[in-house]
Design a protein around this motif. Structure first.
Motif, PDB file in Angstrom:
ATOM      1  N   ASP A 172       6.483   2.127   0.039  1.00  0.00           N
ATOM      2  CA  ASP A 172       8.453   2.470   1.166  1.00  0.00           C
ATOM      3  C   ASP A 172       7.719   2.300   2.463  1.00  0.00           C
ATOM      4  O   ASP A 172       7.576   1.721   3.113  1.00  0.00           O
ATOM      5  N   LEU A 207       9.620   2.848   5.245  1.00  0.00           N
ATOM      6  CA  LEU A 207       9.741   4.035   6.075  1.00  0.00           C
ATOM      7  C   LEU A 207       7.864   4.638   6.326  1.00  0.00           C
ATOM      8  O   LEU A 207       8.333   5.488   7.643  1.00  0.00           O
ATOM      9  N   GLU A 208       7.385   4.437   4.949  1.00  0.00           N
ATOM     10  CA  GLU A 208       5.780   4.866   5.263  1.00  0.00           C
ATOM     11  C   GLU A 208       5.184   4.501   6.068  1.00  0.00           C
ATOM     12  O   GLU A 208       3.780   4.564   6.255  1.00  0.00           O
ATOM     13  N   ALA A 209       5.289   3.322   6.538  1.00  0.00           N
ATOM     14  CA  ALA A 209       4.428   2.358   6.951  1.00  0.00           C
ATOM     15  C   ALA A 209       4.710   1.885   8.306  1.00  0.00           C
ATOM     16  O   ALA A 209       5.620   2.792   9.138  1.00  0.00           O
ATOM     17  N   ALA A 210       3.483   1.982   8.771  1.00  0.00           N
ATOM     18  CA  ALA A 210       3.722   2.042  10.381  1.00  0.00           C
ATOM     19  C   ALA A 210       3.675   1.225  10.924  1.00  0.00           C
ATOM     20  O   ALA A 210       3.909  -0.138  10.470  1.00  0.00           O
ATOM     21  N   LYS A 228      10.621   2.358  15.357  1.00  0.00           N
ATOM     22  CA  LYS A 228      10.636   2.903  13.606  1.00  0.00           C
ATOM     23  C   LYS A 228      10.085   1.265  13.514  1.00  0.00           C
ATOM     24  O   LYS A 228      10.148   0.266  13.578  1.00  0.00           O
ATOM     25  N   PRO A 229      10.003   1.802  11.241  1.00  0.00           N
ATOM     26  CA  PRO A 229       9.522   0.301  10.532  1.00  0.00           C
ATOM     27  C   PRO A 229      11.038  -0.793  10.543  1.00  0.00           C
ATOM     28  O   PRO A 229      10.622  -1.397  10.781  1.00  0.00           O
ATOM     29  N   GLU A 283       1.747  -1.938  12.074  1.00  0.00           N
ATOM     30  CA  GLU A 283       1.181  -2.310  10.505  1.00  0.00           C
ATOM     31  C   GLU A 283       1.921  -3.484  10.614  1.00  0.00           C
ATOM     32  O   GLU A 283       1.590  -4.399   9.638  1.00  0.00           O
ATOM     33  N   ARG A 287       0.829  -1.545   0.287  1.00  0.00           N
ATOM     34  CA  ARG A 287       0.060  -0.042  -0.043  1.00  0.00           C
ATOM     35  C   ARG A 287       0.741   1.242   0.547  1.00  0.00           C
ATOM     36  O   ARG A 287       0.641   2.257  -0.639  1.00  0.00           O
ATOM     37  N   THR A 288       2.107   1.215   0.661  1.00  0.00           N
ATOM     38  CA  THR A 288       2.998   2.354   1.001  1.00  0.00           C
ATOM     39  C   THR A 288       3.873   2.490   0.134  1.00  0.00           C
ATOM     40  O   THR A 288       4.331   3.473  -0.464  1.00  0.00           O
TER      41      THR A 288
END
Length: 500
Positions: free
Chosen positions: A170, A172-175, A220-221, A178, A167-168
């Motif tokens: 990337d 680094l953009e995922a929570a 952090k992811p 998640e 979905r993202t």
């Protein structure tokens, strides 16, 4: 989605009562069919979404309706109302997500957690058998629907929805939350979800139900992804002590870093969970009195077993005993043992004519008859005087032979005990004359070089006299004054003496 449609009507017959969960591909509501006054669950996609999202919503609803199972969120109806809202009618009644149940009550009872885990595994088995992969299995995509008193049925939802990395696009953009259910092989973002990655996600959910938290978390992811790849999960014994010892290995197997080490199907995971928790429960945790072992009963069982085993061995040995007098009968057609080589009788003849010997009691040597070779039957291949086949030919020694009387001394040594000095010729330009062979005439060659130089007043001779062979040394020519050559010892013709 961003909108809360609670209280609104959808398709003029479904009233939205409360939001269960919100997701990027639709919001799940508790609803009621006002026409028949029956509770239903409605998956709604608002009208202002783009065409791509509406098409994905339709495909996911169609895929969910293709595989039917009591533990799958089955789609009963699908449509778009007059206002453009897309909806799918599902069969869950008054559901809540598993994530909400864990957040509200913490750790679930072990029996309930194992039962929900078996239902999730059964749903995955049906889904994978239909050729589908969930790809985004989380505690938020498992619904608990109450159907009876204190009983709940797990419903796996969100089939075919995109995972956090899909979905993202990337990491680094995922929570971080998640990524808590992502299989290690998917952390790079290059592999696609498959049945074994769904097994890993199911293992994370079962672990979370028993421990009250996911096995891997971080701020952090990247922290979460590295833990999925490198670190083992914390032991469940750090969170509770009422679990049977056979349960945790099943969960750790589902959480294996290597897909090949996990359960290979949902049916296998379901069977191992049932076997692990279906054994004898922990009596202390269940509040039941612990039964003590009866020592005498155990001893009696061991004694009876030992006696039975001993009797069986004795019977087997006795029944297979043989009698040599009746069983081992001679063979009527048998032949006595024959020698390899035919008998010659030589050995027996030698024994018959052997003279009497006095045997020394202290001697360990074997007695052999005279003129008889030891070993075998006494055969002597040299007894005929003719060399046997293959023997080397006899070559008599050559040259003259001298018989020396030890009483008179050697003719090769001076009588006074001195040393005979034999001069060695030094000849660099000419070849030395060959020594005559014993027993042959030393004929003079007119072209041969003389062995010694005659005096100046002597007449030259036509032939060079032969020199007498000296043992152990060769004749030598010197530039010293010439001396008369010694005549050769020969029974044949003698050369002329120079200077006479």
């Amino acid at each position: 989605m961003a909108y809360d449609l609670t209280g609104q009507m959808v398709a003029e017959k479904f009233k939205l009562i409360g939001l269960v969960k919100s997701g990027p591909e639709g919001d799940l509501y508790r609803a009621e069919n006002t026409l028949i006054e029956k509770p239903v669950t409605l998956l709604v996609l608002p009208a202002d979404t783009d065409a791509k999202a509406r098409e994905r919503f339709r495909k996911n609803a169609k895929a969910a309706s293709a595989a039917e199972h009591p533990n799958l969120l089955n789609v009963l109806d699908f449509g778009i109302d007059a206002s453009g809202v897309s909806y799918a009618v599902c069969d869950a009644a008054n559901p809540e997500t598993l994530a909400q149940a864990i957040a509200r009550g913490g750790k679930l009872p072990a029996e309930n957690a194992v039962e929900i885990g078996k239902q999730i595994a059964a749903a995955l088995e049906t889904l994978h058998a239909a050729g589908r992969v969930h790809g985004n299995l989380t505690a938020d995509n498992v619904l608990l629907s109450e159907v009876a008193e204190s009983a709940a049925i797990a419903k796996v939802a969100g089939i075919g929805t995109e995972g956090p990395l899909e979905r993202t696009g990337d990491v680094l953009e995922a929570a971080p939350s998640e990524l808590a259910y992502l299989a290690p092989e998917l952390c790079s973002g290059t592999d696609s979800p498959d049945a074994l990655s769904d097994i890993y996600s199911a293992g994370v959910i079962i672990y979370e139900m028993l421990a009250g938290t996911v096995p891997f978390s971080g701020e952090k992811p990247t922290d979460v992804l590295l833990k999925h790849i490198e670190e083992p999960p914390p032991p469940l014994s750090a969170f509770r002590s009422d679990l049977p010892p056979t349960l945790e290995p099943v969960i750790l197997k589902a959480l294996s870093k290597s897909p090949e080490m996990r359960q290979q199907s949902g049916a296998e995971l379901m069977g191992e969970l049932a076997a692990a928790f279906g054994g004898a429960p922990d009596a202390a945790a269940a509040g039941e009195p612990v039964k003590k072992n009866n020592f005498w009963a155990t001893a009696a069982m061991v004694l009876i077993g030992t006696a039975a085993l001993g009797g069986a061995l004795i019977y087997a040995t006795w029944s297979k005993k043989t009698d040599p007098a009746t069983v081992l009968q001679p063979d009527a057609n048998g032949m006595p043992v024959q020698p390899i080589n035919p008998a010659t009788g030589t050995e027996e003849q030698q024994l018959a004519v052997m003279p009497a010997y006095s045997i020394d009691g202290n001697s360990n040597m074997a007695l052999t008859a005279p003129d008889t070779l030891p070993g075998g039957d006494g055969y002597n291949p040299w007894a005929t005087g003719v060399p046997p086949p293959g023997a080397p030919s006899y070559v008599p020694p050559g040259g003259e032979m001298y018989n020396i009387d030890p009483r008179t001394g050697s003719p090769f040594m001076p009588p006074d005990g001195g040393v005979i000095l034999v001069p060695v010729p030094v000849n660099s330009n000419t070849q030395p004359a060959a020594s005559p062979s014993p027993g042959r005439n030393a004929n003079v060659n007119a072209n041969a070089r003389p062995a010694a130089t005659p005096p100046a007043n002597s007449a030259p001779s036509n032939a060079a006299p032969a020199t007498r062979p000296t043992p152990a040394a060769s004749p030598r020519t010197t530039p010293a004054p010439a001396r008369t050559p010694t005549p050769a010892r020969n029974s044949g013709t003698a050369g002329d003496q120079p200077g006479s």
